[in-house]
Write a protein that holds these residues in place. Sequence first.
Motif, PDB file in Angstrom:
ATOM      1  N   LEU A   1       4.502 -10.900  13.235  1.00  0.00           N
ATOM      2  CA  LEU A   1       3.806 -10.778  11.955  1.00  0.00           C
ATOM      3  C   LEU A   1       3.620  -9.309  11.588  1.00  0.00           C
ATOM      4  O   LEU A   1       3.822  -8.912  10.430  1.00  0.00           O
ATOM      5  CB  LEU A   1       2.452 -11.471  12.053  1.00  0.00           C
ATOM      6  CG  LEU A   1       1.590 -11.423  10.784  1.00  0.00           C
ATOM      7  CD1 LEU A   1       2.310 -12.115   9.630  1.00  0.00           C
ATOM      8  CD2 LEU A   1       0.228 -12.071  11.031  1.00  0.00           C
ATOM      9  N   ALA A   2       3.252  -8.499  12.597  1.00  0.00           N
ATOM     10  CA  ALA A   2       3.070  -7.077  12.330  1.00  0.00           C
ATOM     11  C   ALA A   2       4.374  -6.431  11.883  1.00  0.00           C
ATOM     12  O   ALA A   2       4.418  -5.638  10.934  1.00  0.00           O
ATOM     13  CB  ALA A   2       2.516  -6.376  13.565  1.00  0.00           C
TER      14      ALA A   2
ATOM     15  N   ASP B   1       7.017  -8.010  10.538  1.00  0.00           N
ATOM     16  CA  ASP B   1       7.380  -8.535   9.208  1.00  0.00           C
ATOM     17  C   ASP B   1       6.576  -7.855   8.107  1.00  0.00           C
ATOM     18  O   ASP B   1       7.113  -7.505   7.046  1.00  0.00           O
ATOM     19  CB  ASP B   1       7.157 -10.041   9.170  1.00  0.00           C
ATOM     20  CG  ASP B   1       8.157 -10.812  10.021  1.00  0.00           C
ATOM     21  OD1 ASP B   1       9.194 -10.205  10.374  1.00  0.00           O
ATOM     22  OD2 ASP B   1       7.892 -11.993  10.328  1.00  0.00           O
ATOM     23  N   ASN B   2       5.260  -7.698   8.350  1.00  0.00           N
ATOM     24  CA  ASN B   2       4.419  -7.036   7.337  1.00  0.00           C
ATOM     25  C   ASN B   2       4.863  -5.595   7.107  1.00  0.00           C
ATOM     26  O   ASN B   2       4.939  -5.125   5.958  1.00  0.00           O
ATOM     27  CB  ASN B   2       2.953  -7.054   7.760  1.00  0.00           C
ATOM     28  CG  ASN B   2       2.333  -8.441   7.640  1.00  0.00           C
ATOM     29  OD1 ASN B   2       2.847  -9.296   6.905  1.00  0.00           O
ATOM     30  ND2 ASN B   2       1.238  -8.685   8.364  1.00  0.00           N
ATOM     31  N   ALA B   3       5.140  -4.914   8.200  1.00  0.00           N
ATOM     32  CA  ALA B   3       5.558  -3.521   8.067  1.00  0.00           C
ATOM     33  C   ALA B   3       6.889  -3.418   7.338  1.00  0.00           C
ATOM     34  O   ALA B   3       7.077  -2.573   6.461  1.00  0.00           O
ATOM     35  CB  ALA B   3       5.659  -2.873   9.450  1.00  0.00           C
TER      36      ALA B   3
ATOM     37  N   ARG C   1       9.142  -3.100  -0.148  1.00  0.00           N
ATOM     38  CA  ARG C   1       8.504  -3.058  -1.468  1.00  0.00           C
ATOM     39  C   ARG C   1       8.325  -1.606  -1.937  1.00  0.00           C
ATOM     40  O   ARG C   1       8.536  -1.279  -3.100  1.00  0.00           O
ATOM     41  CB  ARG C   1       7.163  -3.772  -1.414  1.00  0.00           C
ATOM     42  CG  ARG C   1       7.261  -5.282  -1.329  1.00  0.00           C
ATOM     43  CD  ARG C   1       5.915  -5.948  -1.593  1.00  0.00           C
ATOM     44  NE  ARG C   1       4.923  -5.582  -0.593  1.00  0.00           N
ATOM     45  CZ  ARG C   1       4.745  -6.226   0.548  1.00  0.00           C
ATOM     46  NH1 ARG C   1       5.523  -7.259   0.875  1.00  0.00           N
ATOM     47  NH2 ARG C   1       3.806  -5.842   1.415  1.00  0.00           N
TER      48      ARG C   1
ATOM     49  N   ARG D   1       2.006 -12.526  16.963  1.00  0.00           N
ATOM     50  CA  ARG D   1       1.267 -11.401  16.382  1.00  0.00           C
ATOM     51  C   ARG D   1       2.184 -10.191  16.177  1.00  0.00           C
ATOM     52  O   ARG D   1       2.140  -9.523  15.146  1.00  0.00           O
ATOM     53  CB  ARG D   1       0.111 -11.035  17.302  1.00  0.00           C
ATOM     54  CG  ARG D   1      -0.839 -10.012  16.696  1.00  0.00           C
ATOM     55  CD  ARG D   1      -2.053  -9.845  17.570  1.00  0.00           C
ATOM     56  NE  ARG D   1      -1.643  -9.413  18.927  1.00  0.00           N
ATOM     57  CZ  ARG D   1      -2.476  -9.379  19.952  1.00  0.00           C
ATOM     58  NH1 ARG D   1      -3.731  -9.781  19.818  1.00  0.00           N
ATOM     59  NH2 ARG D   1      -2.058  -8.972  21.134  1.00  0.00           N
TER      60      ARG D   1
ATOM     61  N   GLY E   1       8.131  -5.614   5.231  1.00  0.00           N
ATOM     62  CA  GLY E   1       7.905  -6.010   3.834  1.00  0.00           C
ATOM     63  C   GLY E   1       7.301  -4.876   3.017  1.00  0.00           C
ATOM     64  O   GLY E   1       7.734  -4.617   1.889  1.00  0.00           O
ATOM     65  N   ARG E   2       6.293  -4.209   3.605  1.00  0.00           N
ATOM     66  CA  ARG E   2       5.697  -3.082   2.886  1.00  0.00           C
ATOM     67  C   ARG E   2       6.723  -1.986   2.654  1.00  0.00           C
ATOM     68  O   ARG E   2       6.782  -1.376   1.594  1.00  0.00           O
ATOM     69  CB  ARG E   2       4.512  -2.523   3.684  1.00  0.00           C
ATOM     70  CG  ARG E   2       3.275  -3.405   3.657  1.00  0.00           C
ATOM     71  CD  ARG E   2       2.037  -2.633   4.104  1.00  0.00           C
ATOM     72  NE  ARG E   2       2.197  -2.057   5.431  1.00  0.00           N
ATOM     73  CZ  ARG E   2       1.909  -2.676   6.567  1.00  0.00           C
ATOM     74  NH1 ARG E   2       1.474  -3.946   6.547  1.00  0.00           N
ATOM     75  NH2 ARG E   2       2.064  -2.077   7.729  1.00  0.00           N
ATOM     76  N   SER E   3       7.534  -1.732   3.644  1.00  0.00           N
ATOM     77  CA  SER E   3       8.547  -0.690   3.521  1.00  0.00           C
ATOM     78  C   SER E   3       9.560  -1.034   2.433  1.00  0.00           C
ATOM     79  O   SER E   3       9.920  -0.192   1.606  1.00  0.00           O
ATOM     80  CB  SER E   3       9.258  -0.489   4.862  1.00  0.00           C
ATOM     81  OG  SER E   3      10.258   0.496   4.760  1.00  0.00           O
TER      82      SER E   3
ATOM     83  N   ASP F   1       5.123   3.644  11.378  1.00  0.00           N
ATOM     84  CA  ASP F   1       4.392   2.480  11.889  1.00  0.00           C
ATOM     85  C   ASP F   1       5.324   1.516  12.607  1.00  0.00           C
ATOM     86  O   ASP F   1       4.993   0.963  13.665  1.00  0.00           O
ATOM     87  CB  ASP F   1       3.687   1.748  10.749  1.00  0.00           C
ATOM     88  CG  ASP F   1       2.476   2.528  10.256  1.00  0.00           C
ATOM     89  OD1 ASP F   1       2.023   3.421  10.977  1.00  0.00           O
ATOM     90  OD2 ASP F   1       2.012   2.243   9.129  1.00  0.00           O
TER      91      ASP F   1
END
Length: 353
Positions: free
Chosen positions: A136-137, A139-141, A147, A133, A143-145, A94
């Motif tokens: 944010l995408a 950062d979210n990706a 975690r 945007r 962060g998920r990775s 992603d």
Amino acid sequence: MRSSRRRPLLVPVLLCAAAVLAARPTAADSESGDAPAPDSGLSTQVARLYEDAAAATRRYEEGRHAAEAQLGEVRRLEALLGRERREIGALRDDLGRIARAQYRSGGGLPIAAQMVLAGSPDELMRGQHVFARASLAVDNAIGRSRRAEAKLAADEARATEAWRAVELRRGELAALKKGIEDKLEQARRQLQGQADVSVAAGSCRGAVRLDQPRLHFTRAWVAPVETYTLSAGFGSGGDRWVNRHTGQDFAVPIGTPVRAAGAGRVVRVSCGGAFGIQVVLRHADGYYTQYAHLAAVTVDQGDGVSPGQWIGQSGTSGNSTGPHLHFEVRVTPELGSSVDPVPWLAERGAPVG
């Protein structure tokens, strides 16, 4: 005159002869094992070690089942780790797609450069919106990775610890079981050594009074040993028998508790000869049962016994090539009157096999 002088000497002579005869052991006394009872320490130790070995086996089996349950948890964790690794791979894909999309949407220029080169406030606002945007995408990706990777590391540690616990438990149980079995084997050899001495001397050492198990039999007849493998059967041929085998052999380790097949009375306890140490019981229906090649006896001649009561400990005394119980059913207490014990027991509700 001579007779009157000798008569007073006759009484003390007869008294001395009677005392000597009374003091001599009879053949029945020698056969029935009226010798002083032996030190029961070794037989008691063997019986206790049998109980300990049985308890250790139960704990081993319980531990094995627990280990299998732990292995199930380990396998579940490994499956979870596989999914987490695949998810991390997808998250990384992603991130790559986001980066490629940003590059394509910017016409080959970074978003920050497009904002600098914006020709109007609206174009600048659109650039800021796109930049926010995209950030944010990303950062979210990321962060998920992160975690997912942290959870993967934690689960890998849990799986490793679970494996370590399984192996440790297995090792502890195996060591406990082997330690008891080694002690039992040593005690068995010593018990058989005592039996061999008794047989060589042709004199029984006397009954060893062991703590009897709590009898819970609902049947009048039981197999003479609890756990066994059938070996030589009734009527089989072999070099060790003059004609045919006169009983049923139960292959069991030395020191195995031998049980009375049914209620009866002990009519013989003897040592020596082809049968080694043996016990013969008479039952109410007129049949006799014999238990031979023992390592020790726990009854004396004349004792009454109940179904399942311990009457001895198995061995390999006498004409025996290995540890086993020789069991006979007879119509008289003597050799030569035996019947096949397997159908005889089956008819009485105590099948063996």
